[in-house]
Design an enzyme around this catalytic site. Structure first.
Site, PDB file in Angstrom:
ATOM      1  N   ASP A  10       0.739  -1.253   0.258  1.00  0.00           N
ATOM      2  CA  ASP A  10      -0.080  -0.016   0.043  1.00  0.00           C
ATOM      3  C   ASP A  10       0.918   1.341  -0.060  1.00  0.00           C
ATOM      4  O   ASP A  10       0.779   1.935   0.983  1.00  0.00           O
ATOM      5  CB  ASP A  10      -1.004   0.022   1.002  1.00  0.00           C
ATOM      6  CG  ASP A  10      -2.000  -1.181   0.953  1.00  0.00           C
ATOM      7  OD1 ASP A  10      -2.500  -1.294  -0.042  1.00  0.00           O
ATOM      8  OD2 ASP A  10      -2.344  -1.833   1.795  1.00  0.00           O
ATOM      9  N   LYS A  32       0.820  -7.949  -2.714  1.00  0.00           N
ATOM     10  CA  LYS A  32      -0.366  -7.620  -3.311  1.00  0.00           C
ATOM     11  C   LYS A  32      -0.170  -6.200  -3.755  1.00  0.00           C
ATOM     12  O   LYS A  32       0.108  -4.993  -2.994  1.00  0.00           O
ATOM     13  CB  LYS A  32      -1.250  -7.511  -2.018  1.00  0.00           C
ATOM     14  CG  LYS A  32      -2.627  -7.266  -2.509  1.00  0.00           C
ATOM     15  CD  LYS A  32      -3.799  -7.530  -1.489  1.00  0.00           C
ATOM     16  CE  LYS A  32      -4.065  -6.202  -0.596  1.00  0.00           C
ATOM     17  NZ  LYS A  32      -4.586  -5.115  -1.052  1.00  0.00           N
ATOM     18  N   ASP A  59      -4.910  -6.924  -6.683  1.00  0.00           N
ATOM     19  CA  ASP A  59      -6.105  -6.584  -6.041  1.00  0.00           C
ATOM     20  C   ASP A  59      -6.864  -5.415  -6.569  1.00  0.00           C
ATOM     21  O   ASP A  59      -6.898  -4.425  -5.989  1.00  0.00           O
ATOM     22  CB  ASP A  59      -5.577  -6.533  -4.527  1.00  0.00           C
ATOM     23  CG  ASP A  59      -6.964  -6.286  -3.497  1.00  0.00           C
ATOM     24  OD1 ASP A  59      -8.100  -6.367  -3.851  1.00  0.00           O
ATOM     25  OD2 ASP A  59      -6.652  -5.456  -2.623  1.00  0.00           O
ATOM     26  N   LEU A  60      -7.652  -5.781  -7.735  1.00  0.00           N
ATOM     27  CA  LEU A  60      -8.414  -4.599  -8.282  1.00  0.00           C
ATOM     28  C   LEU A  60      -9.759  -4.757  -8.239  1.00  0.00           C
ATOM     29  O   LEU A  60     -10.542  -3.671  -8.399  1.00  0.00           O
ATOM     30  CB  LEU A  60      -7.991  -4.500  -9.895  1.00  0.00           C
ATOM     31  CG  LEU A  60      -6.510  -4.538 -10.010  1.00  0.00           C
ATOM     32  CD1 LEU A  60      -6.169  -4.130 -11.553  1.00  0.00           C
ATOM     33  CD2 LEU A  60      -6.098  -2.851  -9.451  1.00  0.00           C
ATOM     34  N   LYS A  61     -10.344  -5.806  -7.599  1.00  0.00           N
ATOM     35  CA  LYS A  61     -11.709  -5.981  -7.042  1.00  0.00           C
ATOM     36  C   LYS A  61     -12.821  -5.605  -8.509  1.00  0.00           C
ATOM     37  O   LYS A  61     -13.475  -4.689  -8.302  1.00  0.00           O
ATOM     38  CB  LYS A  61     -12.135  -5.254  -5.876  1.00  0.00           C
ATOM     39  CG  LYS A  61     -11.327  -5.568  -4.759  1.00  0.00           C
ATOM     40  CD  LYS A  61     -11.800  -4.787  -3.449  1.00  0.00           C
ATOM     41  CE  LYS A  61     -10.962  -5.320  -2.146  1.00  0.00           C
ATOM     42  NZ  LYS A  61      -9.679  -4.544  -2.146  1.00  0.00           N
ATOM     43  N   LEU A  62     -12.795  -6.154  -9.428  1.00  0.00           N
ATOM     44  CA  LEU A  62     -13.483  -5.850 -10.681  1.00  0.00           C
ATOM     45  C   LEU A  62     -15.111  -6.150 -10.244  1.00  0.00           C
ATOM     46  O   LEU A  62     -15.475  -7.130  -9.600  1.00  0.00           O
ATOM     47  CB  LEU A  62     -13.088  -6.537 -11.983  1.00  0.00           C
ATOM     48  CG  LEU A  62     -12.012  -6.143 -12.606  1.00  0.00           C
ATOM     49  CD1 LEU A  62     -10.729  -5.898 -12.080  1.00  0.00           C
ATOM     50  CD2 LEU A  62     -11.594  -6.948 -13.897  1.00  0.00           C
ATOM     51  N   ASP A  64     -18.177  -5.148 -12.968  1.00  0.00           N
ATOM     52  CA  ASP A  64     -18.979  -4.045 -13.928  1.00  0.00           C
ATOM     53  C   ASP A  64     -19.722  -5.288 -14.633  1.00  0.00           C
ATOM     54  O   ASP A  64     -19.819  -6.213 -14.117  1.00  0.00           O
ATOM     55  CB  ASP A  64     -17.605  -3.754 -14.840  1.00  0.00           C
ATOM     56  CG  ASP A  64     -18.427  -2.293 -15.482  1.00  0.00           C
ATOM     57  OD1 ASP A  64     -19.417  -2.409 -16.023  1.00  0.00           O
ATOM     58  OD2 ASP A  64     -17.406  -1.416 -15.580  1.00  0.00           O
ATOM     59  N   THR A 122     -14.764  -5.906   4.708  1.00  0.00           N
ATOM     60  CA  THR A 122     -14.568  -5.841   6.422  1.00  0.00           C
ATOM     61  C   THR A 122     -15.109  -4.458   6.833  1.00  0.00           C
ATOM     62  O   THR A 122     -15.471  -4.329   8.045  1.00  0.00           O
ATOM     63  CB  THR A 122     -13.479  -6.578   6.745  1.00  0.00           C
ATOM     64  OG1 THR A 122     -12.442  -5.703   6.222  1.00  0.00           O
ATOM     65  CG2 THR A 122     -13.188  -8.042   6.733  1.00  0.00           C
ATOM     66  N   ARG A 184      -2.808  -8.986  12.338  1.00  0.00           N
ATOM     67  CA  ARG A 184      -1.977  -8.433  13.355  1.00  0.00           C
ATOM     68  C   ARG A 184      -1.346  -9.150  14.130  1.00  0.00           C
ATOM     69  O   ARG A 184      -2.137 -10.101  14.726  1.00  0.00           O
ATOM     70  CB  ARG A 184      -2.518  -7.345  14.135  1.00  0.00           C
ATOM     71  CG  ARG A 184      -3.116  -6.244  13.338  1.00  0.00           C
ATOM     72  CD  ARG A 184      -1.870  -5.192  12.663  1.00  0.00           C
ATOM     73  NE  ARG A 184      -2.594  -3.978  11.996  1.00  0.00           N
ATOM     74  CZ  ARG A 184      -3.126  -4.032  10.910  1.00  0.00           C
ATOM     75  NH1 ARG A 184      -3.367  -5.022  10.099  1.00  0.00           N
ATOM     76  NH2 ARG A 184      -3.611  -2.726  10.525  1.00  0.00           N
ATOM     77  N   ARG A 214       0.367  -3.069   6.952  1.00  0.00           N
ATOM     78  CA  ARG A 214       1.171  -1.984   7.892  1.00  0.00           C
ATOM     79  C   ARG A 214       2.047  -2.819   8.998  1.00  0.00           C
ATOM     80  O   ARG A 214       2.979  -2.290   9.466  1.00  0.00           O
ATOM     81  CB  ARG A 214       0.247  -0.968   8.566  1.00  0.00           C
ATOM     82  CG  ARG A 214      -0.463  -0.128   7.519  1.00  0.00           C
ATOM     83  CD  ARG A 214      -1.505   0.705   8.047  1.00  0.00           C
ATOM     84  NE  ARG A 214      -2.728  -0.256   8.042  1.00  0.00           N
ATOM     85  CZ  ARG A 214      -4.022   0.098   7.972  1.00  0.00           C
ATOM     86  NH1 ARG A 214      -4.179   1.403   8.612  1.00  0.00           N
ATOM     87  NH2 ARG A 214      -4.970  -0.926   8.049  1.00  0.00           N
TER      88      ARG A 214
HETATM   89  O1  C5P Z   1      -2.469  -2.674   6.716  1.00  0.00           O
HETATM   90  P1  C5P Z   1      -3.371  -3.685   6.816  1.00  0.00           P
HETATM   91  O2  C5P Z   1      -2.673  -5.043   6.995  1.00  0.00           O
HETATM   92  O3  C5P Z   1      -4.441  -3.635   7.489  1.00  0.00           O
HETATM   93  O4  C5P Z   1      -3.772  -4.028   5.315  1.00  0.00           O
HETATM   94  C1  C5P Z   1      -4.464  -4.919   4.736  1.00  0.00           C
HETATM   95  C2  C5P Z   1      -4.710  -4.943   3.325  1.00  0.00           C
HETATM   96  O5  C5P Z   1      -5.794  -5.763   3.028  1.00  0.00           O
HETATM   97  C3  C5P Z   1      -4.939  -3.465   2.630  1.00  0.00           C
HETATM   98  O6  C5P Z   1      -4.357  -3.491   1.461  1.00  0.00           O
HETATM   99  C4  C5P Z   1      -6.585  -3.442   2.525  1.00  0.00           C
HETATM  100  O7  C5P Z   1      -6.860  -2.538   1.577  1.00  0.00           O
HETATM  101  C5  C5P Z   1      -6.859  -4.977   2.275  1.00  0.00           C
HETATM  102  N1  C5P Z   1      -8.260  -5.570   2.460  1.00  0.00           N
HETATM  103  C6  C5P Z   1      -8.551  -5.303   3.883  1.00  0.00           C
HETATM  104  N2  C5P Z   1      -9.804  -5.804   4.091  1.00  0.00           N
HETATM  105  C7  C5P Z   1     -10.764  -6.252   3.162  1.00  0.00           C
HETATM  106  C8  C5P Z   1     -10.098  -6.499   1.828  1.00  0.00           C
HETATM  107  C9  C5P Z   1      -8.945  -5.911   1.448  1.00  0.00           C
HETATM  108  O8  C5P Z   1      -7.859  -4.975   4.674  1.00  0.00           O
HETATM  109  N3  C5P Z   1     -11.745  -6.725   3.366  1.00  0.00           N
END
Ligand code: C5P
Length: 236
Positions: A10, A32, A59-62, A64, A122, A184, A214
């Protein structure tokens, strides 16, 4: 194949990606690439990362109409990435079109990328589901319903919360692939994630892959953090 840790890149541009990857020289990671980075740097960044030996979840989540998704997937398939995704809310016909696009666009000597679906983000609360999206079932029931549609369309699995994995596997079977963000270590900050799960617990629930952003990318020592996440994940 070993169950991967997928590192969420990210970052806003390739320069920051390059800095982040410096300590990982000679290591092949699973990365990713999401909308922020792809919209800035495009296919050439994906080519560069692949040529360095990394695997890619694009991860572009199409979401359409089926024809557009089919054609877009043909283009994405030519990038030879490892995982792509769509929104399950696009419906079975759209998801089937995505898969067909991948078949059509993947070179004959190459492996088809996994195609997975996002059920409910989420970040969607039950209140938003009911009042804004006007879907009256519980989040869990809605997620399970969408998982069945994903399977019906012939996709490989879903992106979901690690807390949903047990429920999904018991309904959809163990071959249904689950990729779980919101991970985490217990000593790391949850940031804006509401329901975080440790790598170890995600493994115990049966997740096939974890996505970590992160916890690794913003760590003081990203290389050390990666190894710590890897150790916890591999304990399973
Ligand atoms: O920094 P962190 O570990 O929270 O990042 C999680 C990654 O997963 C981010 O790229 C976020 O956009 C992605 N993601 C998410 N929850 C989802 C789908 C994708 O956190 N339901």
């Amino acid at each position: 194949m070993q169950q991967p840790i997928i590192v969420a890149l990210d970052f806003p541009n390739r320069e920051e990606v390059k800095q982040f990857l410096l300590p990982f020289e000679n290591q092949n990671l699973f990365l990713k690439v999401g909308m922020e980075l792809f919209y800035k740097e495009g296919a050439s960044l994906v080519h560069d990362l692949k040529s360095q030996g990394h695997r890619i979840f694009l991860d572009l989540k199409l979401h359409d109409i089926p024809t557009t998704v089919n054609r877009a997937m043909q283009q994405l398939a030519s990038l030879e990435v490892d995982i792509v995704n769509v929104h399950a809310m696009g419906g079975v016909e759209m998801m089937k079109a995505a898969k067909e696009g991948l078949y059509a666009g993947t070179p004959s000597n190459k492996e088809l990328p996994k195609c997975i679906a996002v059920t409910q983000l989420t970040s969607t609360s039950e209140e938003v589901l009911h009042n804004e999206l006007y879907i009256k079932s519980t989040i869990n029931d809605h997620v399970l319903h969408l998982c069945h549609q994903v399977k019906k369309a012939g996709l490989d699995g879903v992106v979901c919360s690690a807390q949903e994995v047990k429920m999904i596997r018991s309904e959809l079977g163990t071959s249904f692939y689950t990729v779980t963000p919101g991970i985490r270590r217990s000593e790391d900050a949850a940031d804006d994630q509401h329901r975080v799960v440790t790598p170890k617990l995600a493994g115990e629930y049966g997740a096939n892959a974890i996505v970590v952003g992160r916890g690794i990318t913003r760590a003081v020592d990203p290389f050390l953090a990666y190894k710590q996440y890897e150790n916890e994940w591999r304990q399973n």
